[in-house]
Design an enzyme around this catalytic site. Structure first.
Site, short mmCIF file in Angstrom:
data_model
loop_
_atom_site.label_atom_id
_atom_site.label_comp_id
_atom_site.label_asym_id
_atom_site.label_seq_id
_atom_site.Cartn_x
_atom_site.Cartn_y
_atom_site.Cartn_z
N ARG A 44 0.86 -1.19 0.00
CA ARG A 44 0.00 0.00 0.00
C ARG A 44 0.89 1.24 0.00
O ARG A 44 2.10 1.14 0.16
CB ARG A 44 -0.96 -0.01 1.21
N GLY A 45 0.25 2.41 -0.19
CA GLY A 45 1.03 3.64 -0.36
C GLY A 45 1.12 3.92 -1.85
O GLY A 45 1.42 3.00 -2.64
N ALA A 46 0.87 5.18 -2.23
CA ALA A 46 0.69 5.51 -3.65
C ALA A 46 1.88 5.09 -4.54
O ALA A 46 1.69 4.37 -5.54
CB ALA A 46 0.38 7.00 -3.78
N ARG A 87 -7.20 -0.48 -6.88
CA ARG A 87 -7.48 0.63 -5.95
C ARG A 87 -7.67 1.90 -6.79
O ARG A 87 -6.84 2.18 -7.67
CB ARG A 87 -6.35 0.83 -4.93
N GLN A 195 -2.21 2.43 9.97
CA GLN A 195 -0.91 2.48 9.29
C GLN A 195 0.13 3.24 10.11
O GLN A 195 1.32 2.96 10.03
CB GLN A 195 -1.05 3.15 7.92
N ASP A 236 -2.34 10.86 -2.18
CA ASP A 236 -2.61 9.84 -3.20
C ASP A 236 -2.94 10.47 -4.53
O ASP A 236 -2.81 9.83 -5.58
CB ASP A 236 -3.72 8.91 -2.73
N ASN A 246 -5.81 12.41 0.45
CA ASN A 246 -4.88 11.59 1.23
C ASN A 246 -5.68 10.77 2.23
O ASN A 246 -6.91 10.88 2.32
CB ASN A 246 -3.83 12.47 1.92
N LYS A 247 -4.98 9.96 2.98
CA LYS A 247 -5.60 9.05 3.96
C LYS A 247 -6.67 9.77 4.79
O LYS A 247 -6.45 10.90 5.23
CB LYS A 247 -4.50 8.47 4.85
O1 MRU Z 1 -4.63 3.27 2.10
P1 MRU Z 1 -3.13 3.48 2.05
O2 MRU Z 1 -2.41 2.98 3.25
O3 MRU Z 1 -2.54 2.98 0.75
O4 MRU Z 1 -2.99 5.04 2.02
C1 MRU Z 1 -1.72 5.59 1.92
C2 MRU Z 1 -1.73 7.04 2.09
O5 MRU Z 1 -2.75 7.66 2.18
C3 MRU Z 1 -0.42 7.72 2.03
O6 MRU Z 1 -0.45 8.83 2.86
C4 MRU Z 1 -0.22 8.13 0.56
O7 MRU Z 1 -0.11 7.00 -0.25
C5 MRU Z 1 0.89 9.03 0.32
S1 MRU Z 1 2.47 8.60 0.93
C6 MRU Z 1 3.20 7.56 -0.07
#
Ligand code: MRU
Length: 346
Positions: A44-46, A87, A195, A236, A246-247
């Site tokens: 996970r993470g963009a 996703r 996370q 994201d 973002n999250k």
């Molecule tokens: O749902 P996730 O854990 O994939 O969400 C990740 C985030 O929201 C991060 O803050 C985002 O990808 C940017 S940091 C690489």
């Protein structure tokens, strides 16, 4: 160690569902397994899911029995549809998939199908290597914003685990630490999947950076009582006007920071900026399974009543007026974002 890499004709990744209790490597031998690993958030993470999808296409090319470049391209397009559906919010996924597809298309006139398979893998590998360079550049730009002795709030996980290495906002904090600045991090635990408490705390321990975990609803208190100098998060997707997806929870955190004159910084590679969307209202927001909210246990017992229902948007959009600056690999962008984001991209 990299979060995601190619080894023994497979895509390997740190299984983030197991951290911090176990450091396990998940092996994917098909693009469908990669798509599932992204949906299920083993990775996970963009930036990390973008690179995983690029490697997924390299697997798809090997799975394909196509004998002509056109047939191979058709198989890759089908694999892309599955990977892209894994996703919806992070634009890095589409960015990486489209890069590999465009590259394959441009080479398909001159190369054999077997040579194309090799070139797709080397293009995915190039994206992975480039991600590390980009993150280090971003980290150096962003570290200038951190002063010796700062306490910062960090949301979600944006570190090496969210990318190939280094990461975005956490990369900035790590760089400031490596430059010898004393930084203390208040780690938002980041409900519902935690996370922050699981992954960011684990990473900060590896780097030897001082931190304390806070529950998300404590951030306002620490900002109001002047115990925090800066807020950092990733993104994201960033729309052309600087609105930041973002999250979930980033919006409330940014509101509280703004109300207390504490700067809030988004740290993003340029691949996260989507100039095709005028505002953040157009960014698709993933809604995940309610069980991620309802499955929480406290002292070994489920918290919610058995028949409870829940909502679970995985991301929110923070309006540009609450973002003090956007740190990118090309430099730090300040308002007006609708002008300055397109300048930094060209
Ligand atoms: O749902 P996730 O854990 O994939 O969400 C990740 C985030 O929201 C991060 O803050 C985002 O990808 C940017 S940091 C690489």
């Amino acid at each position: 160690m990299r979060t995601v890499f190619w080894e023994d004709n497979s895509v390997k990744m740190i299984d983030q569902r197991r951290l911090p209790n176990a450091l396990e490597i998940l092996t994917c031998q098909t693009h469908a397994q990669v798509a599932h690993a992204i949906t299920d958030m083993a990775i996970r993470g963009a930036p990390a899911i973008g690179v995983a999808a690029a490697f997924g296409l390299a697997l798809a090319a090997r799975e394909s029995s196509a004998r002509t470049p056109d047939d191979l391209l058709a198989d890759l397009r089908a694999a892309s549809t599955l990977l892209l559906s894994s996703r919806p919010t992070a634009v890095n996924l589409a960015w990486a998939v489209n890069k590999v597809l465009r590259f394959t298309f441009s080479e398909s006139e001159t190369l054999s199908t077997q040579a194309l398979r090799e070139r797709i893998l080397s293009e995915a590998q190039r994206l992975a290597d480039e991600d590390v360079d980009i993150n280090q550049r971003m980290a150096r730009h962003g570290a200038d914003l951190i002063a010796d002795g700062d306490t910062v709030i960090h949301h979600c996980n944006t570190g090496a685990l969210a990318a190939v290495d280094w990461g975005t906002a956490l990369g900035v904090i790590r760089m400031a630490h490596e430059q010898g600045k004393r930084v203390h991090v208040l780690v938002d635990e980041t409900r519902p999947r935690l996370q922050g408490a699981r992954l960011t705390a684990w990473e900060l321990e590896q780097y030897g950076i001082s931190y304390e975990i806070i529950s998300d609803n404590m951030a306002g208190h620490f900002l109001k009582t002047r115990q925090v100098q800066k807020v950092f998060f990733g993104a994201d997707r960033v729309a052309a006007n600087g609105d930041v997806a973002n999250k979930i929870g980033t919006y409330m955190l940014s509101l509280a920071a703004h109300d207390n004159d504490v700067p809030a910084y988004a740290v993003v590679p340029t691949s996260t900026i989507d100039l095709s969307l005028a505002t953040g209202d157009l960014i698709p927001i993933e809604e995940r399974d309610a069980d991620e909210v309802l499955g929480l246990e406290f002292h070994g017992e489920r918290v919610a009543p058995v028949n409870a229902k829940a909502r679970n948007p995985a991301f929110d959009v923070t309006p540009n007026r609450l973002i003090s600056a956007i740190v990118t690999d090309n430099g730090i962008v300040r308002p007006p974002y609708h002008l300055n984001l397109s300048i930094i991209l060209h």
